[in-house]
Design an enzyme around this catalytic site. Structure first.
Site, mmCIF file in Angstrom:
data_model
loop_
_atom_site.group_PDB
_atom_site.id
_atom_site.type_symbol
_atom_site.label_atom_id
_atom_site.label_comp_id
_atom_site.label_asym_id
_atom_site.label_seq_id
_atom_site.Cartn_x
_atom_site.Cartn_y
_atom_site.Cartn_z
ATOM 1 N N ASP A 3 0.873 -1.205 -0.024
ATOM 2 C CA ASP A 3 -0.045 -0.006 0.142
ATOM 3 C C ASP A 3 0.779 1.350 -0.032
ATOM 4 O O ASP A 3 0.671 2.155 -0.700
ATOM 5 C CB ASP A 3 -0.916 -0.035 1.074
ATOM 6 C CG ASP A 3 -1.882 -1.228 1.102
ATOM 7 O OD1 ASP A 3 -2.324 -1.667 0.072
ATOM 8 O OD2 ASP A 3 -2.092 -1.821 2.314
ATOM 9 N N HIS A 58 -5.647 -3.370 5.387
ATOM 10 C CA HIS A 58 -4.757 -3.866 3.932
ATOM 11 C C HIS A 58 -5.824 -4.319 3.254
ATOM 12 O O HIS A 58 -5.928 -5.464 2.315
ATOM 13 C CB HIS A 58 -3.820 -4.880 4.262
ATOM 14 C CG HIS A 58 -3.006 -5.500 3.124
ATOM 15 N ND1 HIS A 58 -2.354 -4.502 2.222
ATOM 16 C CD2 HIS A 58 -2.808 -6.652 2.530
ATOM 17 C CE1 HIS A 58 -1.891 -5.138 1.119
ATOM 18 N NE2 HIS A 58 -2.327 -6.288 1.431
#
Length: 339
Positions: free
Chosen positions: A152, A180
């Protein structure tokens, strides 16, 4: 001597991740484990590479998991099925939860003090599963369990640099907190270094792209795979970023290098600074910038001052993230109640 075990080494993430680990000069022994016979071919292929790491591979027969884990200092878990078009990370839970439970049980039995890096999706739920298994065996140390959310952060840096027509994404650092998956991924552009020069609408679009970057890859591959190569890079970057990446990470921190910070999805309680973050967000598991040290997670950094838009993202993420965590915890508690 440093031993690293990759569990799920024959998979789409496991193969490139194992290749990157084989290249590391800080890894002395690389143990590969998988349940598919293709692992043998992967291991032979990698064994032809002239690097320091001695390689061995293990299938489930003949105590393969025990042999792979015994003596391991680091365990990386990319095992599980990949996402397919239309499949959410929550859908993956039904399949991957059992796989992670089995592997976590092996870790608790054969290398309870290893640093554990969980890649298997959905990370928001699989990390709590590993924690609950370690608790059952009386060996849980929150400082040594990490959910790898590095991808990310990498996407945030890459996509931001593209909008600024910058050819070197590493010049941008955009903190990413939360979880996530989807809406639980919260990029903090207000804290980007250097400061980003984007309109509110551009930040909103960029946030969505980061949150659903995995879907972008799945669609581009036409259903034949997910984000395997970028995820392998992210997992390796967390463990070891050598000179060619111009960074230092967990392996370096364990060996005494200071000031190394990496975002990680962790169990906040038991990590210095984690209690303050937990009180603020109202969740035990959360991804924040973590300062790494010889014992793993040395300190959880505070979130800092958030913009109104980021506070709104946090409010939207909180209920989903709580549900993800509860799903992982309940998976283990329900199994225990049936024994």
């Amino acid at each position: 001597m440093v031993k690293v075990a990759v569990l799920g080494a024959a998979g789409g993430i496991g193969q490139p991740l194992s290749l990157l680990c084989k290249m590391s000069p800080l890894i002395d022994e690389l143990a590969l484990y998988d349940v598919v016979p293709a692992l043998t071919g992967v291991a032979v292929d990698l064994s032809h590479i002239a690097t320091k790491a001695q390689l061995n591979s293990h299938l489930p027969t003949d105590d393969g998991l025990k042999k792979a884990l015994t003596g391991s200092d680091f365990v990386i878990i990319p095992a599980g099925v990949p996402r397919k078009p239309g499949m959410t990370r929550d859908d993956l839970f039904k399949i991957n939860a059992g796989i992670v439970e089995t592997l976590a049980t092996g870790i608790a039995q054969f290398c309870p003090k290893a640093f554990i890096l969980v890649i298997s999706n959905p990370v928001n739920s699989t990390v709590p599963i590993v924690a609950e298994i370690m608790k059952k065996h009386g060996v849980f140390d929150p400082r040594r369990l990490f959910g790898v959310t590095t991808l990310d952060v990498i996407r945030a840096s890459t996509f931001t640099s593209q909008l600024h027509e910058c050819t070197n994404p590493t010049q941008y650092t955009v903190p990413v907190v939360g979880g996530h998956s989807g809406l639980t991924i919260i990029p903090l552009f207000s804290q980007a270094e250097p400061a980003v020069k984007l309109s509110h609408e551009a930040i909103k679009k960029l946030t969505i792209r980061i949150q659903f970057g995995g879907d972008e890859v799945v669609e581009a591959k036409g259903g034949s795979g997910s984000a395997t190569l970028s995820m392998a890079y992210a997992g390796f970057k967390y463990v070891y970023s050598g000179s060619f990446l111009r960074q230092a990470n967990l392996l370096h921190a364990v060996h005494g290098e200071k000031g190394i910070i990496e975002s990680s999805y962790v169990h906040l309680s038991g990590i210095p600074g984690g209690e303050n973050v937990s009180k603020l967000v109202g969740i035990d598991y959360f991804s924040v910038p973590i300062e790494l040290g010889p014992d793993g997670a040395h300190k959880a950094h505070p979130l800092g001052e958030l913009s109104d838009y980021e506070l709104n993202l946090l409010e939207k993420a909180r209920p989903e993230l709580k549900g993800n965590v509860a799903k992982g915890v309940e998976f283990i508690s329900q199994k225990s109640s049936k024994l």
